[in-house]
Every structure is written in C-alpha cells, then in structure tokens.
Design an enzyme around this catalytic site. Structure first.
Site, PDB file in Angstrom:
ATOM      1  N   ASP A 147     -14.704  -4.342 -26.726  1.00  0.00           N
ATOM      2  CA  ASP A 147     -14.476  -3.432 -25.599  1.00  0.00           C
ATOM      3  C   ASP A 147     -15.669  -3.436 -24.661  1.00  0.00           C
ATOM      4  O   ASP A 147     -16.771  -3.821 -25.047  1.00  0.00           O
ATOM      5  CB  ASP A 147     -14.302  -2.003 -26.125  1.00  0.00           C
ATOM      6  CG  ASP A 147     -12.844  -1.670 -26.356  1.00  0.00           C
ATOM      7  OD1 ASP A 147     -11.995  -2.453 -25.921  1.00  0.00           O
ATOM      8  OD2 ASP A 147     -12.581  -0.623 -26.972  1.00  0.00           O
ATOM      9  N   LYS A 199     -11.242  -7.370 -20.243  1.00  0.00           N
ATOM     10  CA  LYS A 199     -10.828  -8.267 -19.153  1.00  0.00           C
ATOM     11  C   LYS A 199      -9.363  -8.644 -19.238  1.00  0.00           C
ATOM     12  O   LYS A 199      -8.891  -9.497 -18.484  1.00  0.00           O
ATOM     13  CB  LYS A 199     -11.687  -9.539 -19.190  1.00  0.00           C
ATOM     14  CG  LYS A 199     -13.119  -9.249 -18.797  1.00  0.00           C
ATOM     15  CD  LYS A 199     -13.835 -10.501 -18.384  1.00  0.00           C
ATOM     16  CE  LYS A 199     -15.249 -10.176 -17.932  1.00  0.00           C
ATOM     17  NZ  LYS A 199     -16.219 -11.148 -18.402  1.00  0.00           N
TER      18      LYS A 199
END
Ligand SMILES: C[S@@+](CC[C@H](N)C(=O)[O-])C[C@H]1O[C@@H](n2cnc3c(N)ncnc32)[C@H](O)[C@@H]1O
Length: 414
Positions: free
Chosen positions: A197, A219
């Site tokens: 994360d 992403k």
C-alpha cells in the site's frame, strides 16, 4: 572437549530451578515456552515469577533448597547467589545423572545454556566453546546479528524446508520500518509476491530478494471500490499459482485498513490466510509526537474515528453529538480535508473552542511535522501550514501533556 549441542524437548518433563532471582526470571519463561513442568525452590522470588506461580504456570515452593528436591527432574538449574547451595544442587543432580546448569560457575556445569532466539520456524543457539573464559555477551551479539539477518530476509532460511503457502495480511506500522513486528518482517522475507500500500513502510521492500515480485496496490488504476476488488483478485490468483503472497499494509490491517475484506476474499476462494497485527497510526503516530492517547486524570477514554466522509454526509455513521459531549481524546484519521466540518460539529455539541488539538503529518517518518492549535483555530492553521495527508488529528487535553513532555525533553540531553 567441544560441547555437544542438543535441542531438549521438555514438554511435560520436570525441570527443577533452585533460586528465584534475575537468572531464574530469564530462564523460566524460555523453559515454559518449551513446555517444561517447573518446580521452583526459593524462599523469595522476583515479582514476575510470583505472577507465574499465582497463575498456576509454575509450582513454587517458598523455602530453601533441601536434599531430594532434584528427584524426578530431567534438568536442574542452580541459580541461587550462594555458590555452596549451587554446588549442593549440582552434586545432587550429578549423583542421579541429571543434566544441570550452574549459573555461577560454567566450569562446574554439566550443561551450558546457549544464547538463543527464534526466526520463523528456526531456533538458533550460539554457544561459546569456552564459556568459562569467554564473554557471554559475545554469543548474544552473534545471535542478535544472525537473528536480525534472518528476520529481515538478508539471510534466507527458505531452502530445504517447507515454504509457507497462501496469503499473509501484514500490518506494517505507521511508516518507520523499525515499527513492523518481528513476525511481519519474517513473513515478508518469505514472500514470493508482495502487494504493498501507499502508506506501508516501503523502505522494507529494498531488502527483499531480487526475484520477489512487488505490486504497488496504490497504483491499481480503478476507483476505490474497484481497486479493492482487483487487490483481492490479485491476492487469490498469485496464491493459487503456488506463490506465498505478503500483503503489506500501513498501520494495523483491521483498523480502517480493509484487511478483513481481504481475509474474507481469500477464505471464500479457499486460500489459507494469516493476519499479522501492526502498530496502528491511531496510537503510534500520536506517540511519535509525544501525545499519550490516555493519561491518568486527563483522559480515561479515547475514540478513533475515520473521517473519510464528512459529518452530515449521508454515508457517515459517526455520532458527533456523543463525541462533542465527551471529554475523551479524539483521534481522527483522514480528517485533514474535512477538518472544518469536524470542528464545527464538535463545537456545536459542546467541546470548548480552546480545546488543544495536535495535527501530526507523516508520523514516524523523517518528514514528520506537528502543529499544535485549538479546536477553534486548527482549520486555518492547517491551511496556513499547508498540512497534507497522511495526518492524524488529536483533540483533547492530552495534547497539553505532550507539550509538558517536549518542554522537559529540551533539558535532557541524550
Ligand atoms: C486508510 S487509513 C489506514 C489506517 C491504518 N490501517 C492504521 O492502522 O494506521 C489511512 C489514514 O491513516 C492515517 N495515517 C496512516 N499513516 C500515517 C502516518 N504515518 N502519519 C500520519 N497519519 C497516518 C492518516 O489519517 C491516513 O489518512
């Protein structure tokens, strides 16, 4: 002669410990971990041993050593501060052919205790071959280096043994790589794939082997809800392909971390999953700015609130009236962008405008910043200072305790 190293399997076997001071306090927990049945003989014992006796984990006879105490023992530890008593204990053990360790005299011991520790499913023991003349801190230092290397993955214990399977959901702590747990770090070092994360301690990723696949979950190019579905799907598909997957998250996985959703997704797909708790930013970040979330006589309760939706938003389930009326500490996550709405509600429901507030951004990281303000002024202070997420907002009188601590800290040099 070199000593012969053995691992003693003590489960259900009697170990007699004579003496209840500092040495016994160190040895007994490890003996209990090995399942030993402990008889402790000592007129007085350290508080931690008294607690173990009160909890029924060891049997304590509050008296001096007597001949016959070693009967039935598989191992005897002579840990008193009286060499004559230790010698008598050792002689009794020798006579009945029981292994014994003398804390005061390595040369007179039948067995020596190695510096030991555990990394995953490996227990490591380091023994100086001449503990009579050697410094025990030398063995302990070697043990520490080896353990740290195993735990960080710099030395891999993967080869020639069973590889873990499935998914580990790991709480990485608030950002400082030193704040992940030992177990979290061990499992990370075992991973074939790591899904990380944005707020996880990413500097730990540098230590992983080159062949570990690192997927940046921050992403994944979908909206919030979709991204979570894709993360779940990635966990399942990599695990199904036989890879051990580490899901590295910021803070604690179960504190506003959607960790339980990931656990459920794995289990629904029949994938074995484990969760490793982490230091949540809700407590760790205030502590990094010296703010205790509770303090005797100041705050008897603390409330941790996610402000990912503002007060008044139809999706909000927070009872702001109750929080406004309470005198407990409020720890607000994801609040920076909605701080005006939050302070408005708290003032409306009874919190004083001059209630101290601390805002801590990038907590535990080298870029950590703290601003102190009041409930009335914090919104404009955040704007003036350009504070951006991630940040924790702490509301309550505990903020004044932090001010006292930092003032005193200025006078204490390291
Ligand atoms: C989605 S929540 C995740 C919380 C996480 N599971 C935990 O236990 O800390 C993200 C929020 O946590 C807080 N946060 C996490 N790490 C932080 C840090 N290093 N400094 C300040 N706040 C942090 C911020 O309020 C951020 O917006």
């Amino acid at each position: 002669m070199d000593p012969y190293l053995l691992g003693l399997r003590l489960e259900g076997r009697r170990v007699v410990v004579v003496g209840g001071g500092a040495v016994a306090s160190r040895r007994i927990p490890a003996l209990l971990d090995a399942g030993a049945e402990i008889l402790l003989v000592s007129p007085k014992v350290a508080a931690s041993l008294e607690d173990l006796a009160a909890a029924g984990r060891i049997r304590w006879e509050a008296r001096g050593y007597q001949p016959g105490d070693c009967a039935g023992a598989w191992l005897v530890c002579a840990c008193t501060d009286d060499p004559q008593v230790n010698a008598a204990v050792a002689a009794a053990a020798e006579a009945q052919r029981t292994w014994y360790v003398r804390a005061d005299d390595a040369g007179a011991s039948a067995a020596w205790t190695p510096a030991s520790g555990r990394a995953g499913d490996v227990r490591l023991g380091v023994l100086s071959v001449d503990p009579e003349r050697g410094d025990p801190r030398h063995s302990a230092a070697i043990r520490d280096v080896l353990l740290a290397d195993l735990q960080s993955g710099r030395v891999s214990a993967r080869h020639g043994r069973r590889h873990p399977a499935g998914v580990a959901i790991i709480g990485g702590g608030p950002g400082d790589p030193g704040l992940i747990t030992v177990r979290g770090r061990q499992l990370l070092a075992e991973a074939d794939v790591v899904l990380t994360d944005r707020l996880a301690p990413r500097s730990l990723l540098d230590e992983l082997r080159d062949d570990v696949e690192i997927i940046d979950a921050g992403k994944i190019p979908y909206g919030r809800a979709m991204a979570q579905e894709h993360i779940n799907a990635a966990l399942v598909s990599h695990a199904r392909a036989g890879r051990f997957v580490a899901r590295l998250k910021g803070g604690d996985p179960f504190v506003f971390g959607r960790g339980a959703e990931e656990v459920l997704a794995c289990l629904r797909a029949g994938i074995p999953v484990t969760v490793v708790p982490g230091v949540t930013s809700a407590v760790g970040v205030p502590a990094s700015a010296w703010v205790p979330v509770t303090h005797r006589g100041v705050a008897q309760e603390f409330h941790v609130v996610s402000v990912h939706v503002a007060p008044g938003d139809e999706r909000s389930t927070v009872n702001w009236e109750l929080l406004g009326g309470s005198s407990g500490t409020l720890v607000l996550l994801m609040a920076v962008e909605r701080i005006g709405a939050v302070t408005g509600e708290l003032l409306r429901y009874g919190r004083s405008p001059d209630t101290p507030v601390s805002v801590i951004a990038d907590g535990t990281l080298p870029t950590q910043r703290t601003i102190n303000s009041t409930l009335e002024q914090v919104e404009s202070r955040i704007a003036e200072e350009g504070i951006r997420p991630p940040a924790i907002v702490v509301v309550g009188n505990v903020v004044s305790v932090a001010a006292e601590i930092t003032e005193l800290m200025r006078h204490v040099t390291a």
